[in-house]
Enzyme design. Structure first.
Site, PDB file in Angstrom:
ATOM      1  N   ARG A   1      -8.294 -48.959  19.092  1.00 12.04           N
ATOM      2  CA  ARG A   1      -7.221 -48.512  19.992  1.00 12.04           C
ATOM      3  C   ARG A   1      -7.811 -47.662  21.127  1.00 12.04           C
ATOM      4  O   ARG A   1      -9.011 -47.439  21.190  1.00 12.04           O
ATOM      5  CB  ARG A   1      -6.185 -47.702  19.217  1.00 12.04           C
ATOM      6  CG  ARG A   1      -6.741 -46.371  18.702  1.00 12.04           C
ATOM      7  CD  ARG A   1      -5.680 -45.560  18.007  1.00 12.04           C
ATOM      8  NE  ARG A   1      -5.973 -44.128  18.127  1.00 12.04           N
ATOM      9  CZ  ARG A   1      -5.324 -43.168  17.494  1.00 12.04           C
ATOM     10  NH1 ARG A   1      -4.331 -43.467  16.696  1.00 12.04           N
ATOM     11  NH2 ARG A   1      -5.663 -41.913  17.672  1.00 12.04           N
TER      12      ARG A   1
ATOM     13  N   ILE B   1      -9.284 -45.814  24.326  1.00 19.90           N
ATOM     14  CA  ILE B   1     -10.348 -46.111  25.277  1.00 19.90           C
ATOM     15  C   ILE B   1     -11.253 -47.224  24.748  1.00 19.90           C
ATOM     16  O   ILE B   1     -11.650 -48.135  25.477  1.00 19.90           O
ATOM     17  CB  ILE B   1     -11.163 -44.821  25.576  1.00 19.90           C
ATOM     18  CG1 ILE B   1     -10.270 -43.805  26.318  1.00 19.90           C
ATOM     19  CG2 ILE B   1     -12.418 -45.130  26.373  1.00 19.90           C
ATOM     20  CD1 ILE B   1     -10.900 -42.417  26.497  1.00 19.90           C
TER      21      ILE B   1
ATOM     22  N   ASP C   1     -14.660 -50.237  13.816  1.00 19.31           N
ATOM     23  CA  ASP C   1     -13.787 -49.072  13.611  1.00 19.31           C
ATOM     24  C   ASP C   1     -13.704 -48.813  12.116  1.00 19.31           C
ATOM     25  O   ASP C   1     -14.213 -49.610  11.313  1.00 19.31           O
ATOM     26  CB  ASP C   1     -12.391 -49.333  14.219  1.00 19.31           C
ATOM     27  CG  ASP C   1     -11.720 -48.034  14.691  1.00 19.31           C
ATOM     28  OD1 ASP C   1     -11.519 -47.128  13.849  1.00 19.31           O
ATOM     29  OD2 ASP C   1     -11.404 -47.925  15.889  1.00 19.31           O
TER      30      ASP C   1
ATOM     31  N   ASP D   1     -17.340 -47.157   9.133  1.00 18.62           N
ATOM     32  CA  ASP D   1     -17.174 -45.722   9.381  1.00 18.62           C
ATOM     33  C   ASP D   1     -18.510 -45.226   9.940  1.00 18.62           C
ATOM     34  O   ASP D   1     -19.512 -45.191   9.219  1.00 18.62           O
ATOM     35  CB  ASP D   1     -16.831 -45.014   8.055  1.00 18.62           C
ATOM     36  CG  ASP D   1     -16.734 -43.498   8.229  1.00 18.62           C
ATOM     37  OD1 ASP D   1     -17.172 -42.975   9.289  1.00 18.62           O
ATOM     38  OD2 ASP D   1     -16.233 -42.838   7.311  1.00 18.62           O
TER      39      ASP D   1
ATOM     40  N   ALA E   1     -16.409 -44.066  19.329  1.00 20.27           N
ATOM     41  CA  ALA E   1     -15.600 -43.472  18.252  1.00 20.27           C
ATOM     42  C   ALA E   1     -15.677 -41.956  18.340  1.00 20.27           C
ATOM     43  O   ALA E   1     -16.759 -41.386  18.508  1.00 20.27           O
ATOM     44  CB  ALA E   1     -16.113 -43.948  16.893  1.00 20.27           C
TER      45      ALA E   1
ATOM     46  N   LEU F   1      -8.775 -22.571  16.746  1.00 17.23           N
ATOM     47  CA  LEU F   1      -9.584 -21.465  17.259  1.00 17.23           C
ATOM     48  C   LEU F   1     -10.696 -21.212  16.253  1.00 17.23           C
ATOM     49  O   LEU F   1     -10.494 -21.403  15.041  1.00 17.23           O
ATOM     50  CB  LEU F   1      -8.722 -20.211  17.417  1.00 17.23           C
ATOM     51  CG  LEU F   1      -7.621 -20.297  18.484  1.00 17.23           C
ATOM     52  CD1 LEU F   1      -6.810 -19.005  18.513  1.00 17.23           C
ATOM     53  CD2 LEU F   1      -8.227 -20.572  19.859  1.00 17.23           C
TER      54      LEU F   1
ATOM     55  N   TYR G   1     -15.507 -29.590  18.961  1.00 22.22           N
ATOM     56  CA  TYR G   1     -15.489 -30.780  19.838  1.00 22.22           C
ATOM     57  C   TYR G   1     -16.401 -30.554  21.057  1.00 22.22           C
ATOM     58  O   TYR G   1     -17.199 -31.425  21.428  1.00 22.22           O
ATOM     59  CB  TYR G   1     -14.046 -31.034  20.270  1.00 22.22           C
ATOM     60  CG  TYR G   1     -13.824 -32.293  21.076  1.00 22.22           C
ATOM     61  CD1 TYR G   1     -13.815 -33.541  20.471  1.00 22.22           C
ATOM     62  CD2 TYR G   1     -13.588 -32.218  22.451  1.00 22.22           C
ATOM     63  CE1 TYR G   1     -13.577 -34.700  21.214  1.00 22.22           C
ATOM     64  CE2 TYR G   1     -13.348 -33.364  23.195  1.00 22.22           C
ATOM     65  CZ  TYR G   1     -13.344 -34.604  22.577  1.00 22.22           C
ATOM     66  OH  TYR G   1     -13.109 -35.739  23.311  1.00 22.22           O
TER      67      TYR G   1
ATOM     68  N   LYS H   1     -19.623 -32.773  22.121  1.00 21.86           N
ATOM     69  CA  LYS H   1     -19.670 -33.562  23.357  1.00 21.86           C
ATOM     70  C   LYS H   1     -20.768 -33.072  24.303  1.00 21.86           C
ATOM     71  O   LYS H   1     -21.309 -33.859  25.102  1.00 21.86           O
ATOM     72  CB  LYS H   1     -18.301 -33.545  24.041  1.00 21.86           C
ATOM     73  CG  LYS H   1     -17.219 -34.271  23.233  1.00 21.86           C
ATOM     74  CD  LYS H   1     -17.551 -35.763  23.040  1.00 21.86           C
ATOM     75  CE  LYS H   1     -16.435 -36.544  22.379  1.00 21.86           C
ATOM     76  NZ  LYS H   1     -16.743 -37.957  22.228  1.00 21.86           N
TER      77      LYS H   1
END
Ligand code: NAD
Length: 455
Positions: A225, A227, A246, A269, A297, A304, A361, A365
């Site tokens: 699904r 992008i 996926d 996975d 993926a 926080l 995250y 990235k």
């Protein structure tokens, strides 16, 4: 993939409605411009292209822009009856001192009121880090500030990019052509104020620029699904056979993507310890190896830092950062990624600017950018490129989960005043995947409409 009122955002739907447009005009509110996106039947630019500058690239540029895809104009006309330019290309490689930067002002200034909607501006320079003369290096570095500021002045969906070309590149266009064709087209609709570095290598033009991936095999992870599904579609459109991977739980959606693109599905996975081996084995046994891997993926598990638990931290680092590295390691070790191949990773502006609630995250990235930096020279020895796209706000299920006010702000806080579509990320991935992009490695290109966050 077209934006409906939900995906385009409440604000955008409002200011494009009859009464909303009136109110927006009276109140001076921003009205997100409709972006011109790629349709095979339309010319790449919305009008003629004006060429200027006098550097080492101007002759080959003239040749490309005189070809069947563009209408070249070399003498600017201004005033009411002037052409509305669909493209402006300035070869600034001849600028060797700060005083000569005036050439930019002289070329662009007079035509700034004669620009078509969704025009493409391109400035070409020489990679500053590879220049030894201090005056020239200063002048070439200055192009970046010019370009990024110009991006903030452009209206109606127009964009500008800076392309730095290695001083060792031959004067012909071949290593640069895939980049020019991308930035001088509707495929780069949501890429704005980016700096792309093109190396010295020559490239062979594909038999067809419409099907540059003919005969290639690509793997896209997270293809069920969002992008990833659109990346699979665009790579297939460009001629590739796509292996759509996926998690096993995404089975049905994954099969749907694979059917749609005429590819195959691979339940995998990516964070499993044996994922790399499985993928390499599949690639070798079914296809004798692959040409392209897109590590798309990704997951978010926001909290926080004070409230973060180990499971959230570890799952994000494992799927978003450790998996892309392990997949590439396994493919390279087992010779399952062919020479001439391409690795494309998906980073994020959260990895560049940071984002509250996303320490896990953001780390993952930014780590992906580290992966591109460190693997580029290693993979170059094998004739393989590695680059990343860093999407900004893209309309997907991932961003639909963001609270409304933050979501609307995310959309508007960019020069293009809207969120991007999955197709915008996919087109940028396809540009990196093009075999004629072999001189492009180690780049991170943001697909963010010149988002106001981060550099
Ligand atoms: P999405 O959640 O819609 O899709 C992600 C896909 O990855 C899903 O199909 C999911 O099943 C798959 N996936 C998750 N974990 C997996 C695993 N362990 N193994 C295999 N597949 C797995 O997300 P999206 O918005 O399409 O995002 C795609 C990529 O783009 C991600 O890497 C994301 O971080 C990045 N990104 C998205 C945005 C945005 O605005 N949507 C912005 C910046 C970066």
């Amino acid at each position: 993939m077209a934006a409906n009122s939900t995906t385009a955002g409440l604000y955008s739907s409002f200011v494009h409605s009859g009464p909303g447009a009136f109110i927006a005009k009276q109140a001076g509110l921003p009205v997100p411009p409709p972006l011109r996106r790629y349709k095979g039947s339309e010319p790449p630019l919305p009008g003629p292209v004006l060429l200027g500058g006098s550097g080492r690239l101007v002759e080959p540029l003239r040749e490309l822009l005189s070809g069947p895809d563009y209408t070249l104009i070399e003498n600017a006309t201004t005033g009411r009856s002037a052409d509305k330019y669909g493209g402006l290309v300035f070869d600034a490689t001849g600028i060797t001192s700060p005083a000569e930067l005036e050439q930019l002002f002289e070329f662009f200034g007079p035509v700034m009121r004669s620009i078509a909607a969704c025009a493409r501006f391109v400035v070409l320079g020489t990679t500053p880090e590879l220049i030894t003369n201090p005056d020239e290096r200063v002048a070439q570095r200055a192009l970046e500030g010019f370009t990024r500021s110009l991006g903030k002045e452009l209206l109606q969906g127009s964009t500008v990019q800076l392309v730095y070309v290695s001083p060792d590149a031959k004067t012909g266009l071949t290593g640069l052509e895939s980049t020019l064709r991308f930035v001088l087209s509707a495929k780069s609709a949501f890429v704005d104020a980016q700096v792309i570095r093109v190396g010295a290598d020559d490239a062979t033009a594909p038999a067809s620029w419409d099907k540059p991936l003919e005969g290639k095999v690509a793997v896209v992870t997270g293809a069920a699904r969002g992008i990833g599904a659109t990346i699979a579609e665009v790579l297939a459109r460009d001629g590739a056979h796509v292996i759509c991977a996926d998690i096993p739980a995404a089975g049905e959606a994954l099969a749907e993507t694979a059917n749609k693109v005429g590819g195959t599905s691979l339940p995998l996975d990516v964070s499993a310890p044996d994922a790399g081996e499985k993928l390499a084995e599949h690639a070798l046994s079914r296809h004798g190896g692959i040409d392209i891997i897109v590590n798309n993926a990704g997951i978010t598990r926001d909290k926080l830092l004070a409230n973060m638990d180990a499971a959230r931290w570890n799952s994000v680092i494992s799927v978003n950062l450790i998996a892309p590295q392990q997949l590439v390691n396994a493919l390279v070790e087992k010779n399952a990624l062919k020479s001439g191949g391409a690795v494309i990773d998906v980073s994020s502006i959260a990895g560049i600017a940071g984002n509250r609630g996303q320490t896990n995250y953001g780390a993952s990235k930014a780590g992906v950018i580290g992966l591109v930096d460190s693997y580029a020279p290693l993979l170059a020895e094998k004739g393989i490129t590695i680059n990343a796209v860093a999407p900004g706000f893209i309309e997907t299920k991932m961003t639909a989960a963001i609270p409304l006010a933050t979501r609307e702000a995310g959309r508007l806080m960019s020069s293009l005043q809207q969120g991007g579509q999955t197709i915008d990320v996919a087109e940028t991935v396809a540009y990196f995947a093009n075999p004629a992009s072999n001189a492009i490695t180690g780049n991170v290109v943001r697909v963010c409409g010149q988002g106001f966050l981060g550099a």
